[in-house]
Design a protein around this motif. Structure first.
Motif, PDB file in Angstrom:
ATOM      1  N   LYS A  88       0.926  -1.129   0.002  1.00 44.37           N
ATOM      2  CA  LYS A  88       0.048   0.046   0.007  1.00 44.37           C
ATOM      3  C   LYS A  88       0.983   1.314  -0.050  1.00 44.37           C
ATOM      4  O   LYS A  88       1.862   1.412   0.747  1.00 44.37           O
ATOM      5  CB  LYS A  88      -0.823   0.015   1.378  1.00 44.37           C
ATOM      6  CG  LYS A  88      -1.844   1.066   1.259  1.00 44.37           C
ATOM      7  CD  LYS A  88      -2.704   0.748   2.781  1.00 44.37           C
ATOM      8  CE  LYS A  88      -3.598   1.748   3.110  1.00 44.37           C
ATOM      9  NZ  LYS A  88      -4.629   1.494   4.366  1.00 44.37           N
ATOM     10  N   ASP A  89       0.538   2.394  -0.856  1.00 47.60           N
ATOM     11  CA  ASP A  89       1.338   3.575  -0.886  1.00 47.60           C
ATOM     12  C   ASP A  89       0.492   4.811  -0.958  1.00 47.60           C
ATOM     13  O   ASP A  89      -0.481   4.657  -1.552  1.00 47.60           O
ATOM     14  CB  ASP A  89       2.287   3.514  -2.237  1.00 47.60           C
ATOM     15  CG  ASP A  89       3.077   4.691  -2.469  1.00 47.60           C
ATOM     16  OD1 ASP A  89       3.258   5.177  -1.511  1.00 47.60           O
ATOM     17  OD2 ASP A  89       3.536   4.774  -3.468  1.00 47.60           O
ATOM     18  N   THR A  90       0.768   5.650  -0.298  1.00 46.49           N
ATOM     19  CA  THR A  90      -0.004   6.727  -0.105  1.00 46.49           C
ATOM     20  C   THR A  90       0.755   8.149  -0.308  1.00 46.49           C
ATOM     21  O   THR A  90       0.637   8.976  -0.006  1.00 46.49           O
ATOM     22  CB  THR A  90      -0.891   6.957   1.071  1.00 46.49           C
ATOM     23  OG1 THR A  90       0.185   7.027   2.158  1.00 46.49           O
ATOM     24  CG2 THR A  90      -1.736   6.005   1.546  1.00 46.49           C
ATOM     25  N   GLU A  91       1.502   7.941  -1.599  1.00 48.12           N
ATOM     26  CA  GLU A  91       2.391   8.930  -1.820  1.00 48.12           C
ATOM     27  C   GLU A  91       1.654  10.120  -2.564  1.00 48.12           C
ATOM     28  O   GLU A  91       0.703   9.801  -3.264  1.00 48.12           O
ATOM     29  CB  GLU A  91       3.602   8.513  -3.162  1.00 48.12           C
ATOM     30  CG  GLU A  91       4.371   9.497  -3.321  1.00 48.12           C
ATOM     31  CD  GLU A  91       5.575   8.770  -4.208  1.00 48.12           C
ATOM     32  OE1 GLU A  91       5.964   9.916  -5.258  1.00 48.12           O
ATOM     33  OE2 GLU A  91       5.938   7.995  -4.081  1.00 48.12           O
ATOM     34  N   GLU A  92       1.984  11.553  -2.167  1.00 43.31           N
ATOM     35  CA  GLU A  92       1.338  12.654  -2.638  1.00 43.31           C
ATOM     36  C   GLU A  92      -0.254  12.683  -2.113  1.00 43.31           C
ATOM     37  O   GLU A  92      -0.873  13.187  -2.995  1.00 43.31           O
ATOM     38  CB  GLU A  92       1.635  12.932  -3.985  1.00 43.31           C
ATOM     39  CG  GLU A  92       3.100  13.197  -4.167  1.00 43.31           C
ATOM     40  CD  GLU A  92       3.563  13.395  -5.771  1.00 43.31           C
ATOM     41  OE1 GLU A  92       2.579  13.808  -6.406  1.00 43.31           O
ATOM     42  OE2 GLU A  92       4.725  13.362  -6.053  1.00 43.31           O
ATOM     43  N   GLY A  93      -0.686  11.958  -1.145  1.00 40.74           N
ATOM     44  CA  GLY A  93      -2.015  11.958  -0.699  1.00 40.74           C
ATOM     45  C   GLY A  93      -2.867  10.997  -1.746  1.00 40.74           C
ATOM     46  O   GLY A  93      -3.929  11.055  -1.465  1.00 40.74           O
ATOM     47  N   GLU A  94      -2.184  10.210  -2.731  1.00 41.86           N
ATOM     48  CA  GLU A  94      -3.085   9.290  -3.618  1.00 41.86           C
ATOM     49  C   GLU A  94      -2.874   8.006  -3.053  1.00 41.86           C
ATOM     50  O   GLU A  94      -1.606   7.569  -3.039  1.00 41.86           O
ATOM     51  CB  GLU A  94      -2.622   9.490  -5.008  1.00 41.86           C
ATOM     52  CG  GLU A  94      -3.644   8.842  -6.003  1.00 41.86           C
ATOM     53  CD  GLU A  94      -3.157   9.241  -7.577  1.00 41.86           C
ATOM     54  OE1 GLU A  94      -2.973   8.264  -8.313  1.00 41.86           O
ATOM     55  OE2 GLU A  94      -3.102  10.319  -7.564  1.00 41.86           O
ATOM     56  N   LEU A  95      -4.069   7.060  -3.002  1.00 45.76           N
ATOM     57  CA  LEU A  95      -3.726   5.855  -2.463  1.00 45.76           C
ATOM     58  C   LEU A  95      -3.426   4.874  -3.647  1.00 45.76           C
ATOM     59  O   LEU A  95      -4.368   4.999  -4.680  1.00 45.76           O
ATOM     60  CB  LEU A  95      -4.997   5.292  -1.441  1.00 45.76           C
ATOM     61  CG  LEU A  95      -5.120   3.905  -1.242  1.00 45.76           C
ATOM     62  CD1 LEU A  95      -3.766   3.413  -0.372  1.00 45.76           C
ATOM     63  CD2 LEU A  95      -6.238   3.572  -0.372  1.00 45.76           C
ATOM     64  N   SER A  96      -2.454   3.948  -3.636  1.00 43.11           N
ATOM     65  CA  SER A  96      -2.313   3.036  -4.869  1.00 43.11           C
ATOM     66  C   SER A  96      -1.863   1.649  -4.030  1.00 43.11           C
ATOM     67  O   SER A  96      -1.289   2.008  -2.918  1.00 43.11           O
ATOM     68  CB  SER A  96      -1.288   3.614  -5.755  1.00 43.11           C
ATOM     69  OG  SER A  96      -0.223   3.650  -5.247  1.00 43.11           O
ATOM     70  N   TYR A  97      -2.054   0.602  -4.747  1.00 41.08           N
ATOM     71  CA  TYR A  97      -1.451  -0.573  -4.362  1.00 41.08           C
ATOM     72  C   TYR A  97      -0.469  -1.043  -5.534  1.00 41.08           C
ATOM     73  O   TYR A  97      -0.385  -1.169  -6.699  1.00 41.08           O
ATOM     74  CB  TYR A  97      -2.546  -1.512  -4.293  1.00 41.08           C
ATOM     75  CG  TYR A  97      -3.582  -1.231  -3.098  1.00 41.08           C
ATOM     76  CD1 TYR A  97      -3.154  -1.397  -1.707  1.00 41.08           C
ATOM     77  CD2 TYR A  97      -4.636  -0.613  -3.536  1.00 41.08           C
ATOM     78  CE1 TYR A  97      -4.269  -1.157  -0.779  1.00 41.08           C
ATOM     79  CE2 TYR A  97      -5.381  -0.037  -2.525  1.00 41.08           C
ATOM     80  CZ  TYR A  97      -5.464  -0.488  -1.246  1.00 41.08           C
ATOM     81  OH  TYR A  97      -6.251   0.005  -0.126  1.00 41.08           O
TER      82      TYR A  97
END
Length: 69
Positions: free
Chosen positions: A48-57
């Motif tokens: 799980k990644d929340t870079e720059e406020g955007e959630l992605s997997y």
């Protein structure tokens, strides 16, 4: 990852890889990572990644050269 995230990711992968016995399993000690299994064999990790406020997997799958033979 939370149980609802695991369920959503599992459903997504099953829709995407139709007909494949795929399962997402939580890692109790890793809050932002899960494991992916195909036919009960470990094939990769979901992070799980929340870079720059955007959630992605991110799905990471390692293929060994001996698996290609």
């Amino acid at each position: 990852m939370k149980p609802d995230e695991i369920r959503k990711l599992d459903a997504y992968l099953k829709r995407t890889f139709k007909g494949v016995d795929i399962q997402v399993r939580t890692l109790p000690k890793k809050g932002d990572t899960a494991e992916v299994y195909v036919n009960d064999e470990f094939v990769g990790t979901l992070s799980k990644d929340t870079e720059e406020g955007e959630l992605s997997y991110h799905l990471t799958m390692t293929i060994l050269d001996i698996d290609l033979e």
